[in-house]
Design a protein around this motif. Structure first.
Motif, PDB file in Angstrom:
ATOM      1  N   ASN A  27      38.656  27.216  37.738  1.00  0.00           N
ATOM      2  CA  ASN A  27      37.239  26.664  37.597  1.00  0.00           C
ATOM      3  C   ASN A  27      36.304  27.192  38.739  1.00  0.00           C
ATOM      4  O   ASN A  27      36.464  26.873  39.967  1.00  0.00           O
ATOM      5  CB  ASN A  27      37.581  25.088  37.928  1.00  0.00           C
ATOM      6  N   VAL A  28      35.255  28.158  38.434  1.00  0.00           N
ATOM      7  CA  VAL A  28      34.458  28.636  39.464  1.00  0.00           C
ATOM      8  C   VAL A  28      33.651  27.740  40.135  1.00  0.00           C
ATOM      9  O   VAL A  28      33.345  27.801  41.165  1.00  0.00           O
ATOM     10  CB  VAL A  28      33.739  29.930  38.605  1.00  0.00           C
ATOM     11  N   ASP A  29      33.169  26.741  39.347  1.00  0.00           N
ATOM     12  CA  ASP A  29      32.399  25.553  40.001  1.00  0.00           C
ATOM     13  C   ASP A  29      33.149  24.900  41.074  1.00  0.00           C
ATOM     14  O   ASP A  29      32.792  24.363  42.177  1.00  0.00           O
ATOM     15  CB  ASP A  29      31.936  24.562  38.994  1.00  0.00           C
ATOM     16  N   ARG A  30      34.587  24.854  40.776  1.00  0.00           N
ATOM     17  CA  ARG A  30      35.467  23.978  41.640  1.00  0.00           C
ATOM     18  C   ARG A  30      35.576  24.893  42.893  1.00  0.00           C
ATOM     19  O   ARG A  30      35.666  24.428  44.222  1.00  0.00           O
ATOM     20  CB  ARG A  30      36.709  23.731  40.945  1.00  0.00           C
ATOM     21  N   LEU A  31      35.710  26.153  42.578  1.00  0.00           N
ATOM     22  CA  LEU A  31      35.755  27.300  43.806  1.00  0.00           C
ATOM     23  C   LEU A  31      34.829  26.982  44.638  1.00  0.00           C
ATOM     24  O   LEU A  31      34.908  26.930  45.975  1.00  0.00           O
ATOM     25  CB  LEU A  31      36.034  28.563  43.276  1.00  0.00           C
ATOM     26  N   THR A  32      33.489  26.869  44.272  1.00  0.00           N
ATOM     27  CA  THR A  32      32.050  26.783  44.786  1.00  0.00           C
ATOM     28  C   THR A  32      32.365  25.746  45.701  1.00  0.00           C
ATOM     29  O   THR A  32      31.987  25.520  46.900  1.00  0.00           O
ATOM     30  CB  THR A  32      30.902  26.832  44.187  1.00  0.00           C
ATOM     31  N   ASN A  60      37.360  40.570  51.326  1.00  0.00           N
ATOM     32  CA  ASN A  60      37.072  41.861  50.857  1.00  0.00           C
ATOM     33  C   ASN A  60      37.427  41.902  49.264  1.00  0.00           C
ATOM     34  O   ASN A  60      38.547  41.586  49.111  1.00  0.00           O
ATOM     35  CB  ASN A  60      37.832  42.829  51.615  1.00  0.00           C
ATOM     36  N   LYS A  61      36.537  42.599  48.796  1.00  0.00           N
ATOM     37  CA  LYS A  61      36.883  42.785  47.021  1.00  0.00           C
ATOM     38  C   LYS A  61      38.004  43.411  46.598  1.00  0.00           C
ATOM     39  O   LYS A  61      38.815  43.059  45.877  1.00  0.00           O
ATOM     40  CB  LYS A  61      35.664  43.211  46.302  1.00  0.00           C
ATOM     41  N   ASP A 100      31.657  34.425  43.060  1.00  0.00           N
ATOM     42  CA  ASP A 100      31.034  35.381  42.322  1.00  0.00           C
ATOM     43  C   ASP A 100      32.164  36.632  42.379  1.00  0.00           C
ATOM     44  O   ASP A 100      32.093  37.408  41.126  1.00  0.00           O
ATOM     45  CB  ASP A 100      29.838  36.070  43.173  1.00  0.00           C
ATOM     46  N   SER A 101      32.887  36.792  43.212  1.00  0.00           N
ATOM     47  CA  SER A 101      33.897  38.043  43.149  1.00  0.00           C
ATOM     48  C   SER A 101      34.972  37.690  42.168  1.00  0.00           C
ATOM     49  O   SER A 101      35.405  38.373  41.411  1.00  0.00           O
ATOM     50  CB  SER A 101      34.705  37.909  44.659  1.00  0.00           C
ATOM     51  N   ILE A 102      35.223  36.232  41.989  1.00  0.00           N
ATOM     52  CA  ILE A 102      36.215  36.170  40.685  1.00  0.00           C
ATOM     53  C   ILE A 102      35.525  36.094  39.306  1.00  0.00           C
ATOM     54  O   ILE A 102      36.104  36.786  38.311  1.00  0.00           O
ATOM     55  CB  ILE A 102      36.634  34.640  40.848  1.00  0.00           C
ATOM     56  N   ARG A 103      34.104  35.933  39.414  1.00  0.00           N
ATOM     57  CA  ARG A 103      33.327  36.250  38.293  1.00  0.00           C
ATOM     58  C   ARG A 103      33.480  37.803  37.784  1.00  0.00           C
ATOM     59  O   ARG A 103      33.665  38.220  36.942  1.00  0.00           O
ATOM     60  CB  ARG A 103      31.928  35.568  38.195  1.00  0.00           C
TER      61      ARG A 103
END
Length: 207
Positions: free
Chosen positions: A174-179, A158-159, A195-198
């Protein structure tokens, strides 16, 4: 074994068990001696079968991360403990939390509470050895620590929950790493976390 021999062997290590002292010794006798030294305050029992020298005989600083990874081999520090270590949350965390593929467990020890949380074997990864007070412990990278926390917290995706963590230094994630890491858990809701982190980072820039 004499106490001087124990000091020589253990004054520079965080903790020890009877098996580490057993070369040429009767293990049963070693256990009896260790219990006596606990009673006289010369050593401290951390948990069943694990000890550390008391001050002033111990020459190093006790580090709960090292202790936690040592007394349960096959574990790594994660969740809030690792996030605090990486400077991702503002709070100091009094409890050391680790990830294991074994059963969950909570230990109350003289150096503080240690919790072990379970994840599936596919998600047991992305931790690295880090030097801690002269010895090594295994600590999750920041992205994995965040995902472990969200995965193991009911409603963690939940956001509002993510915002309540008061994450800082988001630019270092590193968002790509999160993915990539989110896919290890095979839980569809975790795939929304990058996306939530972005979104959260964008909101922080606007403040």
């Amino acid at each position: 074994m004499k106490f001087d021999q124990l000091i020589e062997k253990c004054q520079d290590i965080q903790c020890f068990c009877p098996g580490m002292l057993g070369a040429g010794e009767n293990i049963s006798h070693v256990r009896v001696q260790l219990n006596r030294w606990v009673q006289t305050g010369k050593i401290i029992r951390i948990h069943k079968g694990w000890y550390t020298l008391a001050v002033p005989w111990r020459r190093i600083t006790i580090n709960p991360f090292v202790i936690a990874c040592t007394i349960k081999p096959g574990s790594y520090v994660s969740l809030q403990s690792a996030l605090s270590y990486h400077g991702m949350i503002p709070e100091n965390v009094p409890e050391t939390t680790c990830i294991t593929t074994g059963r969950p467990q909570v230990l109350e020890t003289p150096i503080g509470r240690i919790s072990y949380r379970h994840v599936k074997r596919e998600a047991f990864r992305d931790f690295v050895p880090e030097p801690c007070d002269g010895q090594m412990s295994y600590i999750a990278v920041a992205e994995k620590a965040l995902l472990d926390l969200i995965y193991l917290t009911p409603g963690g995706t939940n956001k509002k929950y993510i915002a309540a963590l008061r994450l800082q230094n988001l630019h270092e994630l590193n968002v790509d790493r999160l993915t990539e890491m989110a896919a290890y858990f095979h839980q569809a809701s975790l795939l929304s976390i990058p996306d939530s982190i972005r979104d959260l980072e964008a909101e922080n820039r606007m403040v």
